[in-house]
Design a protein around this motif. Structure first.
Motif, short mmCIF file in Angstrom:
data_model
loop_
_atom_site.label_atom_id
_atom_site.label_comp_id
_atom_site.label_asym_id
_atom_site.label_seq_id
_atom_site.Cartn_x
_atom_site.Cartn_y
_atom_site.Cartn_z
N PHE A 212 0.80 -1.23 0.00
CA PHE A 212 0.00 0.00 0.00
C PHE A 212 0.83 1.27 0.00
CE2 PHE A 212 -2.88 -3.18 1.76
CZ PHE A 212 -4.06 -2.92 1.07
N GLY A 213 2.11 1.16 0.33
CA GLY A 213 2.95 2.33 0.39
C GLY A 213 3.04 2.87 1.82
N ARG A 214 4.18 3.46 2.13
CA ARG A 214 4.42 3.95 3.48
C ARG A 214 3.41 5.02 3.89
NH1 ARG A 214 8.54 3.60 6.89
NH2 ARG A 214 9.74 2.46 5.33
N ASP A 215 3.07 5.92 2.97
CA ASP A 215 2.15 7.00 3.32
C ASP A 215 0.79 6.46 3.73
OD1 ASP A 215 4.11 8.82 2.76
OD2 ASP A 215 3.33 9.35 0.77
N ALA A 216 0.29 5.45 3.03
CA ALA A 216 -1.01 4.89 3.34
C ALA A 216 -1.02 4.22 4.70
CB ALA A 216 -1.43 3.88 2.26
N VAL A 217 0.05 3.53 5.04
CA VAL A 217 0.11 2.84 6.33
C VAL A 217 0.27 3.84 7.47
CG1 VAL A 217 1.38 1.16 7.71
CG2 VAL A 217 1.01 0.75 5.29
N GLU A 218 1.09 4.87 7.27
CA GLU A 218 1.26 5.87 8.31
C GLU A 218 -0.02 6.67 8.52
OE1 GLU A 218 4.66 8.11 7.10
OE2 GLU A 218 6.09 6.66 7.95
N GLU A 219 -0.77 6.87 7.43
CA GLU A 219 -2.06 7.55 7.56
C GLU A 219 -3.01 6.73 8.42
OE1 GLU A 219 -5.85 8.97 4.76
OE2 GLU A 219 -4.14 7.91 3.89
N VAL A 256 -2.01 -6.26 15.40
CA VAL A 256 -1.83 -4.99 14.70
C VAL A 256 -3.22 -4.38 14.50
CG1 VAL A 256 -1.04 -3.86 12.59
CG2 VAL A 256 0.22 -5.82 13.51
N THR A 257 -3.41 -3.17 15.01
CA THR A 257 -4.68 -2.47 14.86
C THR A 257 -4.53 -1.37 13.82
OG1 THR A 257 -5.26 -2.90 17.17
CG2 THR A 257 -6.46 -1.14 16.05
N LEU A 258 -5.37 -1.44 12.80
CA LEU A 258 -5.31 -0.46 11.72
C LEU A 258 -6.57 0.40 11.73
CD1 LEU A 258 -4.06 -2.65 8.72
CD2 LEU A 258 -2.83 -0.76 9.77
N PRO A 259 -6.51 1.58 12.32
CA PRO A 259 -7.65 2.50 12.21
C PRO A 259 -7.91 2.78 10.72
CG PRO A 259 -6.09 3.26 13.85
CD PRO A 259 -5.42 2.15 13.12
N VAL A 260 -9.18 2.79 10.34
CA VAL A 260 -9.52 2.94 8.92
C VAL A 260 -9.82 4.41 8.64
CG1 VAL A 260 -11.04 2.22 7.06
CG2 VAL A 260 -10.43 0.61 8.87
N PRO A 261 -8.94 5.09 7.89
CA PRO A 261 -9.17 6.50 7.60
C PRO A 261 -10.22 6.69 6.52
CG PRO A 261 -7.20 5.75 6.47
CD PRO A 261 -7.70 4.59 7.30
#
Length: 334
Positions: A212-219, A256-261
């Motif tokens: 997904f790319g670093r920006d997408a994961v950091e977002e 791993v918890t991924l808040p969904v933007p």
């Protein structure tokens, strides 16, 4: 004793020839299945969201590659139709396997040729790079979304068998609907932890960055055990490396918890689709990353459950809401 008649001998030869032909056909069929499935039995399945009979079974190897292709497409902001075209193309060209051989110098998922300017052999063998190159060329095809799939694919690939892509459209359509998140809870895998080469939250986050790319994961603000942690380099998830800690204690430390933007849209549909894309991505990578459970929007998938379904759960999401689009929770093996 009388010798067999010539007609009896002919019948005997015909029977033996027929039996040999049956065996050859069976072997040929087996080889075709091995090519299409990547050499192992199906461990994953995608079904239609409307409850119809349409379904497609595929291997964990194919699942990882399909998820990467879909992630790269959506990361570029491309529509689901582009993902469908890319998946059908990869199904035809390589059986969704990242193969190191092909016609002349063709390589990888899309059988791209270094001699034709698609990249170096090393680049082409990187599924994310190969998918990106396919989309880059597809986006240059005028009005590709309205073209028949086989026409759009052929304008990118320049194949000697331009009609071959069409037969993969039904399966690619099911995969694209699930892996872009439009069709919720439609993709499942058995999950085979014995096949995992990388484990732990670090491996999951590195694979997310890879696709997904670093920006997408950091977002998204990935967290482990409730605490935000740095996102590792994509190289940490490369085959043959031990990017997982292997020593996490407790389920919280392995989750791993991924808040969904939100990605736009007032009705929250984009949020749900993004969440289901991440959830299906995790299931597709379950064997590769030793993922044991994935939970999202009040549903949960568990590795090894024989019915292979997403089940309703009373667990709350990361934002405290039950059954809402709060966060994707990915629990890895120890």
């Amino acid at each position: 004793m009388s010798e067999p008649s010539s007609s009896s001998k002919r019948r005997g030869r015909l029977l033996r020839t027929g039996a040999a032909l049956v065996v050859l056909l069976a072997v040929a069929g087996y080889l075709v299945v091995q090519y299409v499935t990547g050499g192992t039995g199906p461990g994953c399945k995608v079904v239609s969201a409307d409850g119809g009979a349409a379904s497609y079974e595929f291997t964990p190897e194919q699942a990882v590659n399909a998820a990467t292709i879909a992630a790269v497409g959506t990361d570029r902001g491309l529509p689901e139709r582009a993902v469908t075209i890319a998946l059908a193309t990869a199904l035809q060209e390589s059986g969704l396997r990242n193969i190191e051989h092909g016609d002349r110098d063709s390589l990888g998922l899309f059988q791209q040729r270094p001699s034709q300017g698609w990249g170096t052999p090393k680049e082409i063998m990187d599924p994310a790079y190969a998918a990106g190159m396919f989309y880059e060329h597809l986006a240059k095809v005028p009005d590709y979304q309205r073209l028949p799939l086989t026409v759009a694919a052929q304008r990118v690939q320049r194949s000697g068998f331009p009609e071959a892509y069409a037969k993969h459209e039904p399966d690619a359509t099911l995969l694209a609907a699930a892996l872009t998140g439009r069709a919720a809870a439609t993709l499942t895998c058995q999950g085979r932890p014995g096949t995992a080469r990388t484990t732990g939250p670090d491996a999951v986050r590195a694979a997310l960055v890879r696709d997904f790319g670093r920006d997408a994961v950091e977002e998204a603000g990935a967290e482990v055990g409730g605490a935000a942690t740095p996102t590792p380099s994509p190289s940490a998830a490369s085959p043959g490396t031990d990017s997982g800690t292997g020593s996490d204690s407790g389920t919280g430390d392995r989750t791993v918890t991924l808040p969904v933007p939100a990605r736009g849209g007032a009705d929250g549909r984009d949020v749900l689709e993004r969440g289901w894309q991440l959830a299906h991505w995790a299931v597709a990578n379950a064997s590769a990353l030793h993922i044991e459970r994935v939970a999202y929007a009040g549903r949960e998938w568990t590795a090894g459950v024989t019915d292979g379904q997403w089940h309703a759960t009373d667990a709350k999401n990361g934002d405290g809401s039950a059954g809402a689009a709060g966060a994707v929770r990915i629990t890895t093996g120890g």
